[in-house]
Design a protein around this motif. Structure first.
Motif, short mmCIF file in Angstrom:
data_model
loop_
_atom_site.label_atom_id
_atom_site.label_comp_id
_atom_site.label_asym_id
_atom_site.label_seq_id
_atom_site.Cartn_x
_atom_site.Cartn_y
_atom_site.Cartn_z
N UNK A 64 -44.18 64.05 13.37
CA UNK A 64 -44.41 63.15 14.49
C UNK A 64 -45.39 63.66 15.52
N UNK A 65 -45.98 64.83 15.28
CA UNK A 65 -46.95 65.40 16.21
C UNK A 65 -48.35 64.89 15.88
N UNK A 66 -49.21 64.89 16.87
CA UNK A 66 -50.55 64.34 16.73
C UNK A 66 -51.58 65.47 16.75
N UNK A 67 -52.26 65.64 15.63
CA UNK A 67 -53.22 66.74 15.49
C UNK A 67 -54.62 66.30 15.88
N UNK B 268 -36.19 61.26 12.12
CA UNK B 268 -36.10 60.17 13.09
C UNK B 268 -37.24 59.19 12.82
N UNK B 269 -36.90 57.93 12.65
CA UNK B 269 -37.91 56.88 12.48
C UNK B 269 -37.84 55.95 13.68
N UNK B 270 -38.99 55.50 14.14
CA UNK B 270 -39.00 54.42 15.10
C UNK B 270 -38.72 53.13 14.35
N UNK C 201 -35.38 67.04 16.70
CA UNK C 201 -36.58 67.36 17.47
C UNK C 201 -37.64 66.28 17.24
N UNK C 202 -37.37 65.06 17.72
CA UNK C 202 -38.32 63.97 17.50
C UNK C 202 -39.52 64.07 18.45
N UNK D 64 -44.32 55.32 11.69
CA UNK D 64 -42.92 55.15 12.12
C UNK D 64 -42.08 56.43 12.08
N UNK D 65 -42.44 57.42 11.25
CA UNK D 65 -41.63 58.64 11.22
C UNK D 65 -42.02 59.52 12.41
N UNK D 66 -41.01 59.97 13.15
CA UNK D 66 -41.25 60.63 14.43
C UNK D 66 -40.60 62.01 14.51
#
Length: 213
Positions: free
Chosen positions: A30-33, A108-110, A79-80, A72-74
């Protein structure tokens, strides 16, 4: 973990005659690279914009750059992403799970049925293709519900009930499945519209297989 390593990777791809790079932009954690102003950055990479370095190196090398985007996967339930930490009520829920997200285990999914979740994902995708002209497109992974079927949160159940009322020819399970399918397909078209609006010609690639499609 360094810009030099990323550039070396692209050079090796060119030497091996690859024509495209599929780089993780938003993996299952769920992190943004990339240099995001919206999402959660990974720890330990302060000052490194993976996507900027990779997309510019690809552009110089004549290699197509597609950004893998886990929709959607976070991250893990324990640790979302910051988005789900701040809005745990928007996490996908399934009957029999603990109410507390951190106690559920797994990912964790949104919830794809929640407008706020859909908008968050669209905003991230828009940010990528706007900020990085060297990016040639988005490649979906996890373009589905977390359990591959539907969500059982109260918001989703209300939408499912409304949909079922409009389709009396379907059984309860068929109606829920068809509703879930339409939610995923409609989101895909929303992404297509964002890409066309920002830069016509951007690619939208989807990974799926029958068990999850």
């Amino acid at each position: 973990k360094t810009a030099e390593e990323i550039e070396q990777m692209v050079q090796q791809l060119k030497e091996m005659h690859f024509t495209a790079l599929l780089i993780a932009g938003k993996p299952p954690n769920g992190r943004c690279y990339w240099g995001t102003d919206i999402g959660t950055r990974p720890e330990g990479f302060e000052g490194l914009d993976h996507l900027k370095v990779a997309s510019e190196a690809c552009e110089r090398a004549g290699i197509q750059c597609l950004v893998q985007f886990c929709t959607f996967v976070e991250g893990s339930a324990s640790d979302p992403s910051d988005f789900i930490k701040q809005h745990p009520e928007l996490a996908e829920y399934h009957e029999g799970q603990p109410q507390e997200l951190a106690e559920r285990g797994g990912s964790a999914f949104g919830c794809p049925d929640q407008p706020e979740v859909r908008q968050y994902e669209l905003d991230l995708i828009r940010e990528i293709v706007t900020k990085y002209p060297g990016v040639d497109g988005i490649s979906f992974d996890y373009i589905r519900y977390g359990n591959d079927r539907w969500c059982d949160c109260e918001h989703s159940k209300a939408m499912q009930a409304e949909f079922a009322g409009q389709h009396p020819d379907l059984s309860e399970r068929e109606a829920k499945a068809k509703f879930g399918e339409e939610q995923i397909v409609s989101f895909t078209w929303e992404v297509r519209e964002v890409l066309d609006e920002v830069r016509p010609g951007l690619l939208l690639h989807g990974y799926c297989h029958p068990a999850w499609a």
